[in-house]
Write a protein that holds these residues in place. Sequence first.
Motif, PDB file in Angstrom:
ATOM      1  N   UNK A  18     -28.629  40.479-109.821  1.00  0.00           N
ATOM      2  CA  UNK A  18     -29.477  40.444-109.044  1.00  0.00           C
ATOM      3  C   UNK A  18     -29.178  39.739-107.742  1.00  0.00           C
ATOM      4  N   UNK A  19     -28.900  38.656-107.674  1.00  0.00           N
ATOM      5  CA  UNK A  19     -28.326  37.620-106.991  1.00  0.00           C
ATOM      6  C   UNK A  19     -27.292  37.017-107.381  1.00  0.00           C
ATOM      7  N   UNK A  36     -28.087  41.691-117.243  1.00  0.00           N
ATOM      8  CA  UNK A  36     -28.444  40.451-116.220  1.00  0.00           C
ATOM      9  C   UNK A  36     -29.707  40.717-115.781  1.00  0.00           C
ATOM     10  N   UNK A  37     -30.438  41.608-116.059  1.00  0.00           N
ATOM     11  CA  UNK A  37     -31.942  41.732-115.414  1.00  0.00           C
ATOM     12  C   UNK A  37     -32.882  40.581-115.600  1.00  0.00           C
ATOM     13  N   UNK A  84     -24.672  42.984-106.124  1.00  0.00           N
ATOM     14  CA  UNK A  84     -25.935  42.552-106.204  1.00  0.00           C
ATOM     15  C   UNK A  84     -26.862  43.579-105.962  1.00  0.00           C
ATOM     16  N   UNK A  85     -28.050  43.481-106.749  1.00  0.00           N
ATOM     17  CA  UNK A  85     -29.048  44.834-106.727  1.00  0.00           C
ATOM     18  C   UNK A  85     -30.471  44.525-105.879  1.00  0.00           C
ATOM     19  N   UNK A  86     -30.939  42.989-106.048  1.00  0.00           N
ATOM     20  CA  UNK A  86     -32.043  42.713-105.605  1.00  0.00           C
ATOM     21  C   UNK A  86     -32.218  42.666-104.284  1.00  0.00           C
ATOM     22  N   UNK A  87     -33.533  43.310-103.542  1.00  0.00           N
ATOM     23  CA  UNK A  87     -33.680  43.446-102.076  1.00  0.00           C
ATOM     24  C   UNK A  87     -33.359  42.735-101.451  1.00  0.00           C
ATOM     25  N   UNK A  88     -33.370  41.174-101.917  1.00  0.00           N
ATOM     26  CA  UNK A  88     -32.826  39.864-101.186  1.00  0.00           C
ATOM     27  C   UNK A  88     -31.752  39.442-101.814  1.00  0.00           C
ATOM     28  N   UNK A  89     -30.638  40.445-102.352  1.00  0.00           N
ATOM     29  CA  UNK A  89     -29.730  40.308-103.422  1.00  0.00           C
ATOM     30  C   UNK A  89     -28.414  39.596-102.491  1.00  0.00           C
TER      31      UNK A  89
END
Length: 588
Positions: free
Chosen positions: A480-481, A452-453, A502-507
């Motif tokens: 990520x989101x 999904x990256x 979810x993995x994004x820092x704003x995820x």
Amino acid sequence: MIHMAFSRQDGVRLCLWLTVLISSARGMDVVIGLVGTDDALLSGGSVSNSLIEGADSCADPATCYVSVDTLQSLLAGSDVSISVNGTISVAAVPTDGGAFTSAATTLSLSAGNSSFSTDALKISARIDMGPLGFLVLGNNAEGGKVCVIGSDATVGGSDPACSDSGGSNECAGAGLVCISAAELQLLRASSVRLSGLGSGSQVVVNGLASADTNISSTLYLTAQAAGFSGTNSEQIVMRGGAVSVACALIVEASSGVTVDVTVEASGGSNNGDLLLDGDGGSLVLSTPATGNMLTAGGKITLRAATGGIAYAGTANLLLEAQRGITIENDMTPDLTDRAITLNCDADSTGEGSFVVAAGVTIGSGVTTRDVTITASDIEIGSTATTIQSSVAYNMYIYLNNGQQIGLGVDVSASGGMSISADEAQSFSTNRLCIGDSLHGGILIGALSSTNTAGVLTWCFRASSTSTGTVRFQDGSSSFQILDVIAYKSITFDVPTTSGVTTTYFLGDMDLEVTGTSAGGAEGIIFTTAQYLNVESLLTMKTSVGITASTSLYINAGAGFYLDADLTVSSSASDIVLSINCDTDAGGA
């Protein structure tokens, strides 16, 4: 003299004896009419059922006379070929008024000479090959042109044009075969091939109308001889007026195809397939101000093995087919700010797949706006394939035939759209939204962060009041989101501690069910032990409520916004509800 054999693409034998003559002098002319002075050559010449300049000698050295009745007799059971370095004129129909053949036989007529510029192939009488016969009209001239001027041709300015006396603009020059709308309308066959046969030949088309083609299967436009010296995308050019045929259309060039007008193929025994093949050159599509660039009642196939597929023009690129779209080589924009819309299943019958070959790139990460794909299924050749929009724009995938969508779940057995985990890896965009109100629910299986990256925000939509469901199942999935909106329910059935992440820092992870209890909605549902692991803010919203029949672990790095009743109930004595709203201890 060189003999070349060609094979028909629809499985019916085509034996075309092509003569390439070294002499630049004008060769003999052939008149096909009521006089048959030279009929004996067709059955008794150097090659059976053929008349070939340089191998056969007519009674009059300058002009051969072939009877239409003899042609009719021979074509009843075999192919017939006439190839000369002068002109061919078809001036009469068989005396019985019938077709030349009712069999699956081929009549090949090729003429032309690079030393003169008048039309080398003149048709003033009907050539009727019946519903099964195949007709080939070719230009033997080296560097010659086959110019097809239909009844919707635009006239004047720089538009290509021609007549019996010669051509202008892109039809100008020596070695001309000019086929007018009136001549086209005299042709009847299962398939017709209009072909540039000489070295360096070119085919130019201006304004074909569907009424111009009385063809039950396929119209072929071909220029596959090597040696073309023009622009490496213009061995076949469609320019001037739009092209529309009431059959399939196959366009094949050795050194590129340029399409400056809208093209439509529909009807015929194969539903109106459309193939554009630039082969050793490029395939260039110049988009119109409005409407579809290409439309097919069957399948669209785009191919240009060497130069790839480019699109430009005045608007976005819109392709529409009822039986699928296949892209076999890179398709990239020549200009910025162009969106791509690919409707592969325009009639929503479930027969229109989107197929992309291995290693192909569609769009641009810099210049392409939104990409929209509507299909019954998606088949991506490899993880090296990339479908992309620029970082400021989005991508949309729709299924309109009421079947399920599976992401990481195979639903093909039930007629649904299946996008495997590896295929998901090929999408590259700011935001990918899958689904709307016309599918039968979305199933999401195990997806790794690698799968999904390429997408920043994965968005799932299921707004149907009857089938508006989204279900996470089979194994852990990572985004990520994540943004999910469904009318009926969002269900989590992922019994692993990794859960849905979810993995994004704003995820953020946003989950919303919009339906009501009265409307049959079931809310957000957790089954077996469930984990939601959110890098940033988790939002869950539904008027119906959230239910968990097992332990539930909610972990969020930047808070948990709950706009619903949350009920955890189970007969198990050790059920757990764990909510951590600040997993990174950042105080948010």
